[in-house]
Design a protein around this motif. Sequence first.
Motif, PDB file in Angstrom:
ATOM      1  N   SER A   1      -4.426  -2.982  13.029  1.00  0.00           N
ATOM      2  CA  SER A   1      -5.111  -3.319  11.866  1.00  0.00           C
ATOM      3  C   SER A   1      -4.205  -2.881  10.417  1.00  0.00           C
ATOM      4  CB  SER A   1      -6.401  -2.537  11.888  1.00  0.00           C
ATOM      5  OG  SER A   1      -6.212  -1.243  11.727  1.00  0.00           O
ATOM      6  N   ARG A   2      -4.874  -3.651   9.119  1.00  0.00           N
ATOM      7  CA  ARG A   2      -4.436  -3.133   7.919  1.00  0.00           C
ATOM      8  C   ARG A   2      -4.507  -1.849   7.738  1.00  0.00           C
ATOM      9  NH1 ARG A   2      -3.896  -5.751   2.692  1.00  0.00           N
ATOM     10  NH2 ARG A   2      -4.328  -4.018   1.156  1.00  0.00           N
ATOM     11  N   ARG A   3      -5.747  -1.190   8.036  1.00  0.00           N
ATOM     12  CA  ARG A   3      -5.883   0.053   7.927  1.00  0.00           C
ATOM     13  C   ARG A   3      -4.927   0.962   8.673  1.00  0.00           C
ATOM     14  NH1 ARG A   3     -11.775   3.358   9.240  1.00  0.00           N
ATOM     15  NH2 ARG A   3     -11.116   5.357   8.600  1.00  0.00           N
ATOM     16  N   THR A   4      -4.532   0.662   9.905  1.00  0.00           N
ATOM     17  CA  THR A   4      -3.636   1.523  10.599  1.00  0.00           C
ATOM     18  C   THR A   4      -2.277   1.276   9.963  1.00  0.00           C
ATOM     19  OG1 THR A   4      -4.768   0.803  12.722  1.00  0.00           O
ATOM     20  CG2 THR A   4      -2.385   1.591  12.964  1.00  0.00           C
ATOM     21  N   PHE A   5      -2.117   0.181   9.480  1.00  0.00           N
ATOM     22  CA  PHE A   5      -0.618   0.060   8.779  1.00  0.00           C
ATOM     23  C   PHE A   5      -0.418   1.297   7.585  1.00  0.00           C
ATOM     24  CE2 PHE A   5       1.846  -1.151   5.191  1.00  0.00           C
ATOM     25  CZ  PHE A   5       2.977  -1.545   5.453  1.00  0.00           C
ATOM     26  N   PHE A   6      -1.521   1.454   6.865  1.00  0.00           N
ATOM     27  CA  PHE A   6      -1.623   2.359   5.987  1.00  0.00           C
ATOM     28  C   PHE A   6      -1.399   3.809   6.559  1.00  0.00           C
ATOM     29  CE2 PHE A   6      -3.315  -0.936   3.264  1.00  0.00           C
ATOM     30  CZ  PHE A   6      -2.084  -1.074   2.262  1.00  0.00           C
ATOM     31  N   TYR A   7      -1.696   3.974   7.660  1.00  0.00           N
ATOM     32  CA  TYR A   7      -1.499   5.123   8.212  1.00  0.00           C
ATOM     33  C   TYR A   7      -0.035   5.532   8.557  1.00  0.00           C
ATOM     34  CZ  TYR A   7      -1.531   9.098  12.139  1.00  0.00           C
ATOM     35  OH  TYR A   7      -1.307  10.079  12.596  1.00  0.00           O
ATOM     36  N   TYR A   8       0.708   4.432   8.692  1.00  0.00           N
ATOM     37  CA  TYR A   8       2.327   4.674   8.912  1.00  0.00           C
ATOM     38  C   TYR A   8       3.073   4.420   7.643  1.00  0.00           C
ATOM     39  CZ  TYR A   8       1.211   4.816  13.803  1.00  0.00           C
ATOM     40  OH  TYR A   8       0.613   5.193  14.947  1.00  0.00           O
ATOM     41  N   PHE A   9       2.564   3.609   6.760  1.00  0.00           N
ATOM     42  CA  PHE A   9       3.383   3.162   5.689  1.00  0.00           C
ATOM     43  C   PHE A   9       2.397   3.146   4.308  1.00  0.00           C
ATOM     44  CE2 PHE A   9       5.890   1.272   9.248  1.00  0.00           C
ATOM     45  CZ  PHE A   9       7.227   2.084   8.994  1.00  0.00           C
ATOM     46  N   LYS A  10       2.987   3.464   3.205  1.00  0.00           N
ATOM     47  CA  LYS A  10       2.025   3.206   2.034  1.00  0.00           C
ATOM     48  C   LYS A  10       2.281   2.060   1.579  1.00  0.00           C
ATOM     49  CE  LYS A  10       2.987   8.094   0.778  1.00  0.00           C
ATOM     50  NZ  LYS A  10       3.675   8.937  -0.131  1.00  0.00           N
ATOM     51  N   SER A  11       3.263   1.203   1.725  1.00  0.00           N
ATOM     52  CA  SER A  11       3.618  -0.152   1.234  1.00  0.00           C
ATOM     53  C   SER A  11       4.441  -0.886   2.036  1.00  0.00           C
ATOM     54  CB  SER A  11       3.794   0.004  -0.151  1.00  0.00           C
ATOM     55  OG  SER A  11       5.331   0.258  -0.301  1.00  0.00           O
ATOM     56  N   LYS A  12       4.496  -2.255   1.779  1.00  0.00           N
ATOM     57  CA  LYS A  12       5.707  -2.763   2.535  1.00  0.00           C
ATOM     58  C   LYS A  12       7.130  -2.453   2.401  1.00  0.00           C
ATOM     59  CE  LYS A  12       5.689  -7.157  -0.104  1.00  0.00           C
ATOM     60  NZ  LYS A  12       5.376  -8.562  -0.102  1.00  0.00           N
ATOM     61  N   GLU A  13       6.876  -2.078   1.012  1.00  0.00           N
ATOM     62  CA  GLU A  13       8.477  -1.518   0.386  1.00  0.00           C
ATOM     63  C   GLU A  13       9.025  -0.526   1.012  1.00  0.00           C
ATOM     64  OE1 GLU A  13       9.659   1.044  -3.431  1.00  0.00           O
ATOM     65  OE2 GLU A  13       8.145  -0.569  -3.791  1.00  0.00           O
ATOM     66  N   GLU A  14       7.936   0.438   1.599  1.00  0.00           N
ATOM     67  CA  GLU A  14       8.368   1.552   2.502  1.00  0.00           C
ATOM     68  C   GLU A  14       9.200   1.345   3.828  1.00  0.00           C
ATOM     69  OE1 GLU A  14       5.761   4.773   4.028  1.00  0.00           O
ATOM     70  OE2 GLU A  14       6.462   5.688   1.866  1.00  0.00           O
ATOM     71  N   ILE A  15       8.819   0.078   4.180  1.00  0.00           N
ATOM     72  CA  ILE A  15       9.528  -0.222   5.531  1.00  0.00           C
ATOM     73  C   ILE A  15      11.044  -0.468   5.125  1.00  0.00           C
ATOM     74  CG2 ILE A  15      10.103  -2.005   7.316  1.00  0.00           C
ATOM     75  CD1 ILE A  15       6.758  -2.807   6.780  1.00  0.00           C
ATOM     76  N   ILE A  16      11.541  -0.788   4.072  1.00  0.00           N
ATOM     77  CA  ILE A  16      12.855  -1.000   3.837  1.00  0.00           C
ATOM     78  C   ILE A  16      13.435   0.543   3.388  1.00  0.00           C
ATOM     79  CG2 ILE A  16      14.387  -1.759   1.832  1.00  0.00           C
ATOM     80  CD1 ILE A  16      13.329  -4.082   3.411  1.00  0.00           C
TER      81      ILE A  16
END
Length: 198
Positions: A52-67
Motif C-alpha cells: 500500500s502507499r502507506r506501507t511505502f512510507f514505512y520504508y521510504f520518505k519519497s521516491k527520491e530516496e530510492i535513488i
Amino acid sequence: MPASEQSKDPGVRERKRRETLARIAEVGLRLFITKGYENTTLEAIAEAAGISRRTFFYYFKSKEEIILVWQSTFTQLIRAAVVAEPSDQKPIDAVRNALTKLTAAFDSDQSIIMDRVIRSSETLMSASHAKYVAQEQAIFEALCEKWPQARRRKSLRYVAMVAVGAFRLAIDAWSSDGGKRAPAAYLRESFAALRTAF
C-alpha cells in the motif's frame, strides 16, 4: 518454528523488512528506467511492489530516496573494496585499484540508464551531489583503517578528496560518451591524468 513464533522473532522480522525494502527499491528503479523518474508515481511503485502507499512510507520518505539508497549501497561497496586492497601500495593506488575493480563489475547498460534518469531531474541531480561527499568520507575512513597512524590523517584526507574528484570526472566522461567504453577505462585515464598534474 510456528508462524506465530516467527512473527515475534526479531531476526525474521528484520529479514522480511530488508526483503521488502529491496523489492520496493528494485521495482522503483525498474519503473524509473522504463517510464522515467518524473512519470513514475509513488502509487505505481507501491502497486508494482504489492504494497500500500502507506506501507511505502514505512520504508521510504519519497521516491527520491530510492535513488539515494541505491547510491549509498555503492558507497558501502567502495569502503569495503578499499579496505580489501593490499597495504603494500600507496594509498592513492589502493583507491584507484579498488574503484577500477568495482567499476569493472558495473552493469554498464543499467548504469548508463540510471545515470540518465538522475541527470533528467534537477531534484535528483542536486541530491546526487551529496553522494560524492559520502564517498569521500567512506574512502577516508577506509584509508584510516588501513593506515591508522595519526600523522597520516591529513594526507589520507587529501587522497580521498582527489580520488573522488578523479572518479567523478571519469563517470562524467563515461556518461557523456554514452558508455561507449567500460567505466573502468575512463577511470584509469582519469587517475593517469591526476598523476601528470602533480
